[in-house]
Design a protein around this motif. Structure first.
Motif, short mmCIF file in Angstrom:
data_model
loop_
_atom_site.label_atom_id
_atom_site.label_comp_id
_atom_site.label_asym_id
_atom_site.label_seq_id
_atom_site.Cartn_x
_atom_site.Cartn_y
_atom_site.Cartn_z
N GLU A 63 -2.28 -10.63 9.48
CA GLU A 63 -1.98 -9.05 9.12
C GLU A 63 -2.15 -8.56 7.88
O GLU A 63 -2.50 -7.49 7.57
CB GLU A 63 -0.32 -8.99 9.53
CG GLU A 63 -0.08 -9.15 11.07
CD GLU A 63 -0.64 -7.80 11.63
OE1 GLU A 63 -0.96 -6.88 11.38
OE2 GLU A 63 -0.90 -8.13 13.10
N ARG A 64 -2.06 -9.51 6.72
CA ARG A 64 -2.35 -9.35 5.27
C ARG A 64 -3.88 -8.98 5.30
O ARG A 64 -4.31 -8.12 4.77
CB ARG A 64 -2.11 -10.59 4.55
CG ARG A 64 -0.63 -10.35 3.99
CD ARG A 64 -0.44 -11.44 2.87
NE ARG A 64 -0.72 -12.89 3.28
CZ ARG A 64 -0.06 -13.81 3.89
NH1 ARG A 64 1.27 -13.44 4.46
NH2 ARG A 64 -0.59 -14.94 4.25
N TYR A 65 -4.76 -9.84 6.06
CA TYR A 65 -6.05 -9.57 6.02
C TYR A 65 -6.66 -8.30 6.53
O TYR A 65 -7.18 -7.46 6.10
CB TYR A 65 -6.74 -10.73 6.85
CG TYR A 65 -8.02 -10.22 7.57
CD1 TYR A 65 -9.24 -9.99 6.92
CD2 TYR A 65 -8.20 -10.07 9.04
CE1 TYR A 65 -10.25 -9.66 7.51
CE2 TYR A 65 -9.13 -9.80 9.71
CZ TYR A 65 -10.39 -9.51 9.08
OH TYR A 65 -11.51 -8.95 9.57
N ARG A 66 -5.89 -7.64 7.66
CA ARG A 66 -5.90 -6.70 8.28
C ARG A 66 -5.77 -5.52 7.43
O ARG A 66 -6.46 -4.57 6.98
CB ARG A 66 -5.32 -6.38 9.58
CG ARG A 66 -5.84 -7.30 10.53
CD ARG A 66 -6.74 -6.81 11.36
NE ARG A 66 -6.54 -5.44 12.12
CZ ARG A 66 -7.09 -4.57 12.69
NH1 ARG A 66 -8.40 -5.08 12.91
NH2 ARG A 66 -6.60 -3.68 13.16
N THR A 67 -4.45 -5.32 6.59
CA THR A 67 -3.91 -4.55 5.84
C THR A 67 -4.76 -4.31 4.61
O THR A 67 -5.32 -3.42 4.07
CB THR A 67 -2.51 -4.77 5.15
OG1 THR A 67 -1.59 -4.70 6.49
CG2 THR A 67 -2.15 -3.77 4.12
N ASP A 68 -5.43 -5.50 3.87
CA ASP A 68 -6.20 -5.75 2.72
C ASP A 68 -7.57 -5.14 2.91
O ASP A 68 -8.33 -4.48 2.54
CB ASP A 68 -6.10 -7.22 2.23
CG ASP A 68 -4.79 -7.45 1.58
OD1 ASP A 68 -3.74 -6.44 1.27
OD2 ASP A 68 -4.74 -8.75 1.15
N SER A 69 -8.22 -5.74 4.25
CA SER A 69 -9.33 -5.17 4.72
C SER A 69 -9.48 -3.57 4.77
O SER A 69 -10.72 -2.99 4.87
CB SER A 69 -9.79 -5.72 5.99
OG SER A 69 -9.30 -5.55 7.13
#
Length: 103
Positions: A63-69
């Protein structure tokens, strides 16, 4: 660990564009702390189906990856490549977990 399985319906006439898209995402997922297991392209059989697999240590890390990307310029360029070339017709995303933690 969580593994994301992507099934793509691609335009076989735009395979080179999809390959470039895949090369970018392998590097990007790894940069964001994931482990990309690769893209798997048509060979025999269906000419318009491809797959990708990548893992993160947890759903929270994914989820952090999705938000940051969503705001990363390189990620946005990769999304734009797919959009402008039309190399991806549609995709499906599934979340998997390894048996016994992947041992």
């Amino acid at each position: 660990m969580i593994t994301v399985h992507l099934r793509y319906e691609i335009d076989p006439e735009k395979l080179a564009d999809f390959e470039e898209y895949g090369r970018r995402w392998v590097r990007l997922v790894d940069r964001f702390g994931g482990s990309h297991h690769g893209y798997f392209l048509p060979s025999e059989g269906d000419s318009d189906i491809a797959y990708a697999l990548f893992s993160f240590e947890s759903l929270a890390a994914y989820e952090r990856y999705r938000t940051d990307s969503a705001t990363d310029p390189e990620c946005q360029e990769a999304f734009e490549l797919a959009r402008t070339t039309g190399c991806i017709r549609r995709y499906e995303r599934r979340f998997l977990r390894p048996l016994d933690g992947g041992r």
